[in-house]
Design an enzyme around this catalytic site. Structure first.
Site, PDB file in Angstrom:
ATOM      1  N   GLY A 172      27.201  17.545  91.403  1.00 18.66           N
ATOM      2  CA  GLY A 172      27.204  18.462  92.531  1.00 18.66           C
ATOM      3  C   GLY A 172      28.607  18.648  93.079  1.00 18.66           C
ATOM      4  N   GLY A 173      28.644  19.085  94.311  1.00 20.13           N
ATOM      5  CA  GLY A 173      29.927  19.336  94.956  1.00 20.13           C
ATOM      6  C   GLY A 173      30.792  18.107  95.034  1.00 20.13           C
ATOM      7  N   GLY A 407      59.765  35.417  77.238  1.00 24.75           N
ATOM      8  CA  GLY A 407      59.196  34.752  78.412  1.00 24.75           C
ATOM      9  C   GLY A 407      59.268  33.244  78.283  1.00 24.75           C
ATOM     10  N   ALA A 408      59.133  32.751  77.062  1.00 27.50           N
ATOM     11  CA  ALA A 408      59.159  31.293  76.888  1.00 27.50           C
ATOM     12  C   ALA A 408      60.518  30.737  77.278  1.00 27.50           C
ATOM     13  CB  ALA A 408      58.830  30.929  75.455  1.00 27.50           C
TER      14      ALA A 408
HETATM   15  C1  HXC Z   1      19.435  10.239  97.219  1.00 30.05           C
HETATM   16  C2  HXC Z   1      19.582   9.481  95.088  1.00 30.05           C
HETATM   17  C3  HXC Z   1      20.386  10.580  94.729  1.00 30.05           C
HETATM   18  C4  HXC Z   1      20.716  11.527  95.740  1.00 30.05           C
HETATM   19  C5  HXC Z   1      20.163   9.319  93.014  1.00 30.05           C
HETATM   20  N1  HXC Z   1      19.477   8.737  93.993  1.00 30.05           N
HETATM   21  N2  HXC Z   1      20.742  10.450  93.426  1.00 30.05           N
HETATM   22  N3  HXC Z   1      19.105   9.327  96.326  1.00 30.05           N
HETATM   23  N4  HXC Z   1      20.219  11.308  96.965  1.00 30.05           N
HETATM   24  N5  HXC Z   1      21.528  12.576  95.508  1.00 30.05           N
HETATM   25  C6  HXC Z   1      18.743   7.479  93.942  1.00 30.05           C
HETATM   26  C7  HXC Z   1      17.540   7.539  93.024  1.00 30.05           C
HETATM   27  O1  HXC Z   1      16.444   8.088  93.695  1.00 30.05           O
HETATM   28  C8  HXC Z   1      17.354   6.069  92.703  1.00 30.05           C
HETATM   29  O2  HXC Z   1      16.713   5.424  93.772  1.00 30.05           O
HETATM   30  C9  HXC Z   1      18.761   5.545  92.672  1.00 30.05           C
HETATM   31  O3  HXC Z   1      19.574   6.475  93.386  1.00 30.05           O
HETATM   32  C10 HXC Z   1      19.303   5.429  91.267  1.00 30.05           C
HETATM   33  O4  HXC Z   1      19.120   6.665  90.605  1.00 30.05           O
HETATM   34  P1  HXC Z   1      18.382   6.795  89.187  1.00 30.05           P
HETATM   35  O5  HXC Z   1      17.978   8.204  89.036  1.00 30.05           O
HETATM   36  O6  HXC Z   1      17.332   5.754  89.036  1.00 30.05           O
HETATM   37  O7  HXC Z   1      19.569   6.404  88.212  1.00 30.05           O
HETATM   38  P2  HXC Z   1      19.964   7.062  86.846  1.00 30.05           P
HETATM   39  O8  HXC Z   1      18.772   7.183  85.953  1.00 30.05           O
HETATM   40  O9  HXC Z   1      21.139   6.283  86.342  1.00 30.05           O
HETATM   41  O10 HXC Z   1      20.419   8.554  87.191  1.00 30.05           O
HETATM   42  C11 HXC Z   1      21.506   8.734  88.064  1.00 30.05           C
HETATM   43  C12 HXC Z   1      21.684  10.242  88.385  1.00 30.05           C
HETATM   44  C13 HXC Z   1      20.356  10.811  88.909  1.00 30.05           C
HETATM   45  C14 HXC Z   1      22.114  10.958  87.106  1.00 30.05           C
HETATM   46  C15 HXC Z   1      22.803  10.338  89.387  1.00 30.05           C
HETATM   47  O11 HXC Z   1      19.851   9.964  89.953  1.00 30.05           O
HETATM   48  C16 HXC Z   1      20.519  12.181  89.459  1.00 30.05           C
HETATM   49  O12 HXC Z   1      20.556  13.153  88.691  1.00 30.05           O
HETATM   50  N6  HXC Z   1      20.636  12.297  90.773  1.00 30.05           N
HETATM   51  C17 HXC Z   1      20.834  13.567  91.434  1.00 30.05           C
HETATM   52  C18 HXC Z   1      22.209  14.059  91.196  1.00 30.05           C
HETATM   53  C19 HXC Z   1      22.526  15.329  91.926  1.00 30.05           C
HETATM   54  O13 HXC Z   1      21.956  16.386  91.648  1.00 30.05           O
HETATM   55  N7  HXC Z   1      23.336  15.222  92.965  1.00 30.05           N
HETATM   56  C20 HXC Z   1      23.730  16.361  93.725  1.00 30.05           C
HETATM   57  C21 HXC Z   1      23.292  16.144  95.123  1.00 30.05           C
HETATM   58  S1  HXC Z   1      23.838  17.543  96.060  1.00 30.05           S
HETATM   59  P3  HXC Z   1      15.465   4.464  93.542  1.00 30.05           P
HETATM   60  O14 HXC Z   1      15.283   3.766  94.833  1.00 30.05           O
HETATM   61  O15 HXC Z   1      14.309   5.338  93.188  1.00 30.05           O
HETATM   62  O16 HXC Z   1      15.825   3.561  92.417  1.00 30.05           O
HETATM   63  C22 HXC Z   1      25.462  17.226  96.281  1.00 30.05           C
HETATM   64  C23 HXC Z   1      26.150  18.278  97.075  1.00 30.05           C
HETATM   65  C24 HXC Z   1      27.448  17.770  97.557  1.00 30.05           C
HETATM   66  O17 HXC Z   1      26.046  16.278  95.907  1.00 30.05           O
HETATM   67  C25 HXC Z   1      28.146  18.927  98.137  1.00 30.05           C
HETATM   68  C26 HXC Z   1      29.536  18.604  98.473  1.00 30.05           C
HETATM   69  C27 HXC Z   1      30.310  19.891  98.608  1.00 30.05           C
END
Ligand code: HXC
Length: 517
Positions: A172-173, A407-408
């Site tokens: 994500g971001g 240019g180079a």
């Molecule tokens: C809350 C989260 C989370 C999130 C993971 N977890 N991402 N909790 N918010 N964004 C939690 C899971 O629920 C899990 O909790 C624990 O972290 C470990 O994650 P797993 O999925 O079991 O681990 P893994 O299989 O290794 O996968 C990791 C991962 C996946 C690839 C990161 O969790 C994932 O795809 N997460 C979402 C990633 C994403 O889309 N992020 C963008 C968010 S928006 P439990 O308790 O169940 O074990 C963003 C915007 C920012 O970031 C903007 C800034 C400008």
């Protein structure tokens, strides 16, 4: 005998809880994925016993949805300061064992605190990233937390070195914080970065891709140019941080560390005198040229897998830390294209921020012609190189080894872009363009009206080559400072670096320039 205050035992127990982060099970899961914990990583990164943790007792605050029932010390990030090769750095390491290392408002506060302390004290900040991104349960608070980090990344850019080490997901971001830092180091098969993950892409565009092929280390090294250094393991990535920082000062008002070299500063490198082929169409190995010139053949190349027609990286010459920029004639004949422009311009600005002199080796037939390049904005991208070299006030030394056409010639740190010393090898060819192209343009009518056009063309090409495809006419008009034997290159650069050590320049006051983007 002292009777210990019982509250000290409570502190010890709490500290043990802090140390365990998300708990033993989560630590085992982290290890089972072949990943280290945040604390294990910091132990490898920092000089032994130098880590001092800050704010370990901060916990996650209740989320608005009331979904997170447990309270975790540290809230998914370990922050503090320590030393790398005896110099202070501030660090943060996201702890995936706590709620997936996700960013909450409190985690952001902790990270921002060490960023502020690093900037205030003029020392680097190193971020070890392993996180699921914004903590979904915290909603806008976590987004605001990222904004606080991004703002600091931008404000402290060019003030202190900022390094991001990708040791797991960065989705994500969240990927924008590393993107705003000076250097990104990725671990192959363990880390990935993307704005929208495979699931979202599948839903929106119907494309099928896995995380590794979308944003793994190899992709960011070879295709996007986002990763500056790839490592095979976490240990190697953390060792690379220590190594690359050895070329940097702690901040923008210090000079980089001078490390006396065991390599003879007066070493003449005879092999260089035979390295450029007599036939100008044949390639040679510019990486080898660089290695033969620098101290102990040690060259830390950055972005080595992307835009390989351009070379950028760090080395020492006579003990001085330098940034090296060059063309690789063995890749696309060393042409300058869009990606090479971006690569060179960003690196020149990185060196200039941190007072690292720039040594440029030029062998390029010019900008890459083609509709793709023109429509892709080669004017806009090529302008970045001009801007970066013109703006840079660090010592700039240029060596034209062979082609410096059109240019180079101009963009690659030419004398009148403000370069301090410009050398040419006897093999240098400095001209507006190559002989064949030039003759076809300026003698078109003469060739067409000739009874023997092919012979006429060849005669004119030979004449043009003898007149322009050498460095002497440029030297006569003062466009190069000297023509040197290639074997003298090392000692000439070392002498120039010594003479430019106290270089001073003043620029007109302004808020900031407006580099083409
Ligand atoms: C809350 C989260 C989370 C999130 C993971 N977890 N991402 N909790 N918010 N964004 C939690 C899971 O629920 C899990 O909790 C624990 O972290 C470990 O994650 P797993 O999925 O079991 O681990 P893994 O299989 O290794 O996968 C990791 C991962 C996946 C690839 C990161 O969790 C994932 O795809 N997460 C979402 C990633 C994403 O889309 N992020 C963008 C968010 S928006 P439990 O308790 O169940 O074990 C963003 C915007 C920012 O970031 C903007 C800034 C400008």
């Amino acid at each position: 005998m002292t009777i210990e205050d019982p509250r000290i035992e409570t502190l010890r127990q709490l500290r043990e809880q802090v140390r365990l982060g998300g708990g033993l099970d989560r630590i085992h899961q982290q290890h089972a994925k072949g990943k280290l914990t945040a604390r294990e990583r910091l132990d490898l990164l920092l000089d032994e016993g130098t880590f001092n943790e800050l704010e370990p007792f901060i916990t996650n605050q209740a989320d608005e949805m009331g979904l997170i029932k447990d309270e975790f010390f540290g809230d998914g990030v370990v922050t503090g300061y320590g030393q790398i090769n005896g110099r202070t750095v501030y660090v943060y390491a996201q702890d995936f064992t706590v709620l997936g290392g996700t960013l909450s408002s409190m985690q952001s506060r902790k990270i921002c605190r060490v960023m502020d302390l690093a900037a205030r004290n003029g020392v680097p900040i190193v971020g070890l990233i392993d996180s699921g991104g914004a903590r979904i349960q915290e909603g806008v608070k976590s987004l605001g937390g990222y904004a606080e980090i991004f703002r600091r990344n931008a404000q402290y850019s060019g003030v202190i070195p900022q390094i991001s080490v990708m040791l797991g997901p960065c989705a994500g971001g969240a990927a924008y914080s590393p993107a705003l830092t000076d250097l990104i180091i990725m671990v192959e098969k363990k880390s990935f970065m993307f704005l929208t993950g495979p699931e979202v892409i599948r839903a929106v565009t119907g494309e099928n891709v896995d995380a590794e092929s979308l944003g793994g280390a190899e992709i960011h090294m070879a295709i996007t140019g986002t990763s500056h250094l790839n490592a095979k393991s976490e240990e190697e990535a953390l060792a690379l941080v220590r190594y690359v920082l050895s070329y940097f000062p702690s901040n923008n008002v210090e000079n980089p560390p001078f490390i006396p070299s065991s390599d003879d500063p007066r070493r003449m490198e005879e092999e260089l005198n035979g390295i450029v082929p007599l036939d100008p169409t044949l390639p040679y190995d510019m990486h080898k040229v660089i290695k033969l010139v620098v101290d102990n053949q040690e060259f830390l190349e950055i972005q080595s897998g992307w835009a390989r027609n351009a070379i950028v990286g760090f080395a020492r010459i006579g003990g001085f830390s330098v940034g090296v920029v060059a063309q690789e004639p063995s890749e696309l004949a060393g042409v300058i294209d869009i990606d090479a422009s971006d690569k060179i311009a960003r690196f020149v600005r990185l060196c200039d921020c941190f007072n690292i002199p720039i040594i440029t080796f030029v062998d390029s037939p010019g900008f890459l012609p083609g509709i793709d390049q023109e429509h892709g904005g080669i004017i806009r991208h090529g302008a970045k190189v001009l801007y970066a070299y013109s703006e840079a006030t660090v010592p700039k030394i240029t060596i034209i080894t062979r082609k410096a056409y059109g240019g180079a010639y101009i963009v690659m740190s030419s004398k009148y872009l403000g370069t301090d010393v410009t050398y040419a090898w006897p093999s240098a060819e400095i001209a507006v363009m190559g002989a064949e192209g030039a003759v076809n343009i300026i003698f078109r009518k003469k060739i067409e009206s000739s009874p023997h056009p092919d012979e006429e063309r060849q005669i004119l090409i030979d004449q043009y080559r003898s007149q322009f495809n050498n460095p002497y006419h440029a030297a006569k008009s003062g466009y190069v400072d000297d023509i040197i034997e290639p074997r003298e290159t090392r000692l000439k650069i070392i002498a120039s670096l010594g003479a430019l050590r106290d270089k001073f320049t003043a620029s007109p006051p302004r808020k900031h320039g407006n580099i083409p983007m």
